[in-house]
Design a protein around this motif. Structure first.
Motif, PDB file in Angstrom:
ATOM      1  N   LYS A 100       0.825  -1.210   0.000  1.00 37.47           N
ATOM      2  CA  LYS A 100       0.000   0.000   0.000  1.00 37.47           C
ATOM      3  C   LYS A 100       0.860   1.262   0.000  1.00 37.47           C
ATOM      4  CE  LYS A 100      -4.309  -1.556   2.229  1.00 37.47           C
ATOM      5  NZ  LYS A 100      -5.159  -1.397   3.435  1.00 37.47           N
ATOM      6  N   LEU A 101       1.918   1.259   0.798  1.00 33.13           N
ATOM      7  CA  LEU A 101       2.799   2.420   0.862  1.00 33.13           C
ATOM      8  C   LEU A 101       3.440   2.704  -0.497  1.00 33.13           C
ATOM      9  CD1 LEU A 101       4.647   2.036   4.289  1.00 33.13           C
ATOM     10  CD2 LEU A 101       3.216   3.942   3.570  1.00 33.13           C
ATOM     11  N   CYS A 102       3.945   1.657  -1.144  1.00 35.88           N
ATOM     12  CA  CYS A 102       4.629   1.843  -2.418  1.00 35.88           C
ATOM     13  C   CYS A 102       3.664   2.266  -3.524  1.00 35.88           C
ATOM     14  CB  CYS A 102       5.378   0.566  -2.807  1.00 35.88           C
ATOM     15  SG  CYS A 102       6.787   0.209  -1.724  1.00 35.88           S
ATOM     16  N   VAL A 103       2.455   1.713  -3.516  1.00 39.02           N
ATOM     17  CA  VAL A 103       1.453   2.122  -4.505  1.00 39.02           C
ATOM     18  C   VAL A 103       1.050   3.571  -4.277  1.00 39.02           C
ATOM     19  CG1 VAL A 103      -0.925   1.763  -5.273  1.00 39.02           C
ATOM     20  CG2 VAL A 103       0.589  -0.203  -4.931  1.00 39.02           C
ATOM     21  N   ALA A 104       0.845   3.942  -3.020  1.00 40.63           N
ATOM     22  CA  ALA A 104       0.452   5.308  -2.707  1.00 40.63           C
ATOM     23  C   ALA A 104       1.525   6.318  -3.108  1.00 40.63           C
ATOM     24  CB  ALA A 104       0.141   5.425  -1.215  1.00 40.63           C
ATOM     25  N   LEU A 105       2.792   5.914  -3.009  1.00 44.13           N
ATOM     26  CA  LEU A 105       3.889   6.813  -3.375  1.00 44.13           C
ATOM     27  C   LEU A 105       4.227   6.767  -4.857  1.00 44.13           C
ATOM     28  CD1 LEU A 105       6.235   6.160  -0.334  1.00 44.13           C
ATOM     29  CD2 LEU A 105       5.207   8.349  -0.934  1.00 44.13           C
ATOM     30  N   GLY A 106       3.643   5.813  -5.581  1.00 42.33           N
ATOM     31  CA  GLY A 106       3.914   5.703  -7.006  1.00 42.33           C
ATOM     32  C   GLY A 106       5.282   5.127  -7.318  1.00 42.33           C
ATOM     33  N   ALA A 107       5.808   4.289  -6.434  1.00 42.11           N
ATOM     34  CA  ALA A 107       7.122   3.680  -6.675  1.00 42.11           C
ATOM     35  C   ALA A 107       7.027   2.652  -7.797  1.00 42.11           C
ATOM     36  CB  ALA A 107       7.637   3.016  -5.401  1.00 42.11           C
ATOM     37  N   ASP A 108       7.982   2.695  -8.717  1.00 41.26           N
ATOM     38  CA  ASP A 108       8.000   1.750  -9.836  1.00 41.26           C
ATOM     39  C   ASP A 108       8.563   0.410  -9.386  1.00 41.26           C
ATOM     40  OD1 ASP A 108       7.012   3.618 -11.670  1.00 41.26           O
ATOM     41  OD2 ASP A 108       9.008   4.429 -12.023  1.00 41.26           O
ATOM     42  N   GLY A 109       8.039  -0.667  -9.973  1.00 41.01           N
ATOM     43  CA  GLY A 109       8.563  -1.996  -9.683  1.00 41.01           C
ATOM     44  C   GLY A 109       8.248  -2.447  -8.270  1.00 41.01           C
ATOM     45  N   LEU A 110       8.895  -3.546  -7.869  1.00 36.25           N
ATOM     46  CA  LEU A 110       8.660  -4.136  -6.559  1.00 36.25           C
ATOM     47  C   LEU A 110       9.872  -4.041  -5.640  1.00 36.25           C
ATOM     48  CD1 LEU A 110       6.766  -7.372  -7.675  1.00 36.25           C
ATOM     49  CD2 LEU A 110       5.786  -5.297  -6.712  1.00 36.25           C
ATOM     50  N   ARG A 111      10.919  -3.369  -6.100  1.00 41.33           N
ATOM     51  CA  ARG A 111      12.123  -3.271  -5.276  1.00 41.33           C
ATOM     52  C   ARG A 111      11.846  -2.489  -3.993  1.00 41.33           C
ATOM     53  NH1 ARG A 111      15.605  -1.928  -9.078  1.00 41.33           N
ATOM     54  NH2 ARG A 111      16.255  -4.064  -9.460  1.00 41.33           N
ATOM     55  N   GLY A 112      10.949  -1.505  -4.074  1.00 43.64           N
ATOM     56  CA  GLY A 112      10.630  -0.713  -2.892  1.00 43.64           C
ATOM     57  C   GLY A 112      10.020  -1.553  -1.789  1.00 43.64           C
ATOM     58  N   GLU A 113       9.051  -2.417  -2.144  1.00 43.69           N
ATOM     59  CA  GLU A 113       8.422  -3.273  -1.149  1.00 43.69           C
ATOM     60  C   GLU A 113       9.428  -4.225  -0.504  1.00 43.69           C
ATOM     61  OE1 GLU A 113       4.848  -2.726  -3.997  1.00 43.69           O
ATOM     62  OE2 GLU A 113       7.002  -2.515  -4.035  1.00 43.69           O
ATOM     63  N   LEU A 114      10.271  -4.839  -1.330  1.00 45.42           N
ATOM     64  CA  LEU A 114      11.241  -5.796  -0.806  1.00 45.42           C
ATOM     65  C   LEU A 114      12.232  -5.119   0.135  1.00 45.42           C
ATOM     66  CD1 LEU A 114      11.964  -7.867  -4.038  1.00 45.42           C
ATOM     67  CD2 LEU A 114      10.768  -8.661  -1.993  1.00 45.42           C
ATOM     68  N   THR A 115      12.694  -3.943  -0.258  1.00 43.66           N
ATOM     69  CA  THR A 115      13.640  -3.222   0.589  1.00 43.66           C
ATOM     70  C   THR A 115      12.989  -2.783   1.886  1.00 43.66           C
ATOM     71  OG1 THR A 115      14.809  -2.417  -1.371  1.00 43.66           O
ATOM     72  CG2 THR A 115      15.224  -1.269   0.689  1.00 43.66           C
ATOM     73  N   LEU A 116      11.757  -2.291   1.794  1.00 43.20           N
ATOM     74  CA  LEU A 116      11.032  -1.859   2.986  1.00 43.20           C
ATOM     75  C   LEU A 116      10.844  -3.028   3.953  1.00 43.20           C
ATOM     76  CD1 LEU A 116       9.486   0.395   4.432  1.00 43.20           C
ATOM     77  CD2 LEU A 116       7.466  -0.227   3.091  1.00 43.20           C
ATOM     78  N   LEU A 117      10.479  -4.181   3.424  1.00 40.01           N
ATOM     79  CA  LEU A 117      10.281  -5.361   4.263  1.00 40.01           C
ATOM     80  C   LEU A 117      11.588  -5.805   4.908  1.00 40.01           C
ATOM     81  CD1 LEU A 117       8.537  -7.724   5.286  1.00 40.01           C
ATOM     82  CD2 LEU A 117       9.080  -8.929   3.144  1.00 40.01           C
ATOM     83  N   ARG A 118      12.662  -5.873   4.131  1.00 36.41           N
ATOM     84  CA  ARG A 118      13.950  -6.316   4.676  1.00 36.41           C
ATOM     85  C   ARG A 118      14.476  -5.353   5.732  1.00 36.41           C
ATOM     86  NH1 ARG A 118      16.506  -7.930  -1.240  1.00 36.41           N
ATOM     87  NH2 ARG A 118      15.571 -10.026  -1.390  1.00 36.41           N
ATOM     88  N   ALA A 119      14.318  -4.057   5.479  1.00 34.76           N
ATOM     89  CA  ALA A 119      14.794  -3.065   6.444  1.00 34.76           C
ATOM     90  C   ALA A 119      13.988  -3.148   7.737  1.00 34.76           C
ATOM     91  CB  ALA A 119      14.707  -1.662   5.848  1.00 34.76           C
ATOM     92  N   ALA A 120      12.666  -3.305   7.623  1.00 39.08           N
ATOM     93  CA  ALA A 120      11.821  -3.402   8.815  1.00 39.08           C
ATOM     94  C   ALA A 120      12.146  -4.659   9.604  1.00 39.08           C
ATOM     95  CB  ALA A 120      10.348  -3.392   8.402  1.00 39.08           C
ATOM     96  N   ARG A 121      12.400  -5.763   8.906  1.00 38.59           N
ATOM     97  CA  ARG A 121      12.756  -7.012   9.602  1.00 38.59           C
ATOM     98  C   ARG A 121      14.103  -6.852  10.313  1.00 38.59           C
ATOM     99  NH1 ARG A 121      12.315 -10.679   5.621  1.00 38.59           N
ATOM    100  NH2 ARG A 121      10.296 -11.542   6.287  1.00 38.59           N
TER     101      ARG A 121
END
Length: 334
Positions: A262-283
């Motif tokens: 949801k965060l990446c879609v709301a920000l208009g981030a291209d691709g899926l790298r944003g989600e993966l990085t966000l998840l890894r950083a949060a973990r």
């Protein structure tokens, strides 16, 4: 050899220090990009964190710092299984460096004097299991940055030239720093860095005084200064090592994955790298804090680091990227 400034003694710059710690816990984040004014502690933080980490154990004489004989490539010609301890490598990559110097190339001297076709390792081999630091990364030639980012993602350096076919592990944390006044990175390259931080010179007088006081004490009496901060550095080291051990068992539920998307879609981030990085950083942050599961608080803390540099430019929005991420986090996560 001059000792590194203690990591825990760095005044302020909390976001930069957090980004460095997260990449030390989870190298798959893809490195960190630090943009900001000169003299704000960018290179000091890199060297301080590397010095804080325990030494690595490597096969004696192995050019890629392999931990076991099986990991040392055949072309190195290393037959011993003896190991030595060495500090976590921090390799500087200078501006104007050639591709051969980075990846490695044919050893011309041996070819001319002995008639042998041998491989001369480059900077990527030396940086394996450590840090590769690029100051003024925005001034580095684009094809070199592309090459570095590809290797950092894959963890392997492949050289196919001059009749050589060489592979070796190249797993390192890529840290780039620069001054935005001297030029910006292309959006494609920005997206390949896992985390990004913008640092500024402190404006608080007391904070500036404390920076001067600590730096002066380190320069005048380094042994006493290092001893005074030894325990705090050791505490950070223990937390990093503990987080590494528990990282794979730290859970992220479906609700967290949905929040990332949801965060990446709301920000208009291209691709899926944003989600993966966000998840890894949060973990990684959850593991560092000793939590068993990733929470929304962890997402809130790392979202500016993982997403600020992935935003599309909006000429109608005068707010900075950090403010846009904060606004979006508030809207999505509450």
């Amino acid at each position: 050899m001059t000792a590194a400034f203690p990591f825990s003694a760095i005044v302020g710059q909390e976001q930069m220090k957090l980004a460095m710690i997260l990449t030390a816990i989870e190298p798959r984040l893809g490195g960190v990009l630090v943009f900001g004014d000169r003299g704000t502690g960018k290179s000091t933080a890199v060297r301080s964190l590397a010095a804080l980490l325990p030494p690595i154990t490597a096969i004696k004489g192995c050019p890629v710092n392999a931990a076991t004989a099986a990991d040392c490539p055949d072309w190195a010609g290393i037959t011993t299984t003896d190991t030595i301890e060495r500090p976590t490598p921090v390799i500087d990559l200078p501006l104007g460096v050639t591709e051969d110097r980075v990846t490695g190339a044919l050893d011309i001297e041996r070819a001319l004097t002995q008639g042998e076709k041998a491989f001369q390792p480059g900077l990527l081999a030396r940086a394996n299991r450590g840090y590769l630091y690029i100051d003024e990364v925005n001034l580095l030639e684009d094809h070199i940055v592309d090459l570095l980012l590809d290797v950092a993602q894959s963890g392997e350096n492949v050289v196919e030239r001059e009749g050589l076919s060489i592979r070796h592990p190249a797993r390192f944390v890529l840290v780039g720093s620069g001054n935005p006044e001297e030029g910006e990175l292309r959006p494609q390259l920005l997206d390949r860095f896992g985390l990004s931080v913008e640092v500024t010179s402190p404006t608080d007088i007391d904070e500036r005084i404390e920076v001067i006081r600590r730096r002066d004490a380190f320069d005048m009496t380094p042994d006493a200064f290092l001893a005074a901060w030894q325990d705090k550095d050791a505490a950070i080291r223990d937390r990093i090592l503990s987080a590494r051990a528990t990282l794979d068992s730290t859970e992220a539920g479906d609700a967290i994955l949905r929040d990332c998307a949801k965060l990446c879609v709301a920000l208009g981030a291209d691709g899926l790298r944003g989600e993966l990085t966000l998840l890894r950083a949060a973990r990684a942050l959850a593991a560092y804090e000793g939590a068993d599961t990733v929470s929304r608080d962890h997402l809130r803390a790392v979202a500016p680091l993982a997403l600020s540099h992935r935003l599309r430019r909006d000429p109608l929005d005068e707010a900075g990227s950090g403010a846009r991420v904060a606004r979006c986090v508030a809207d999505v996560l509450g």
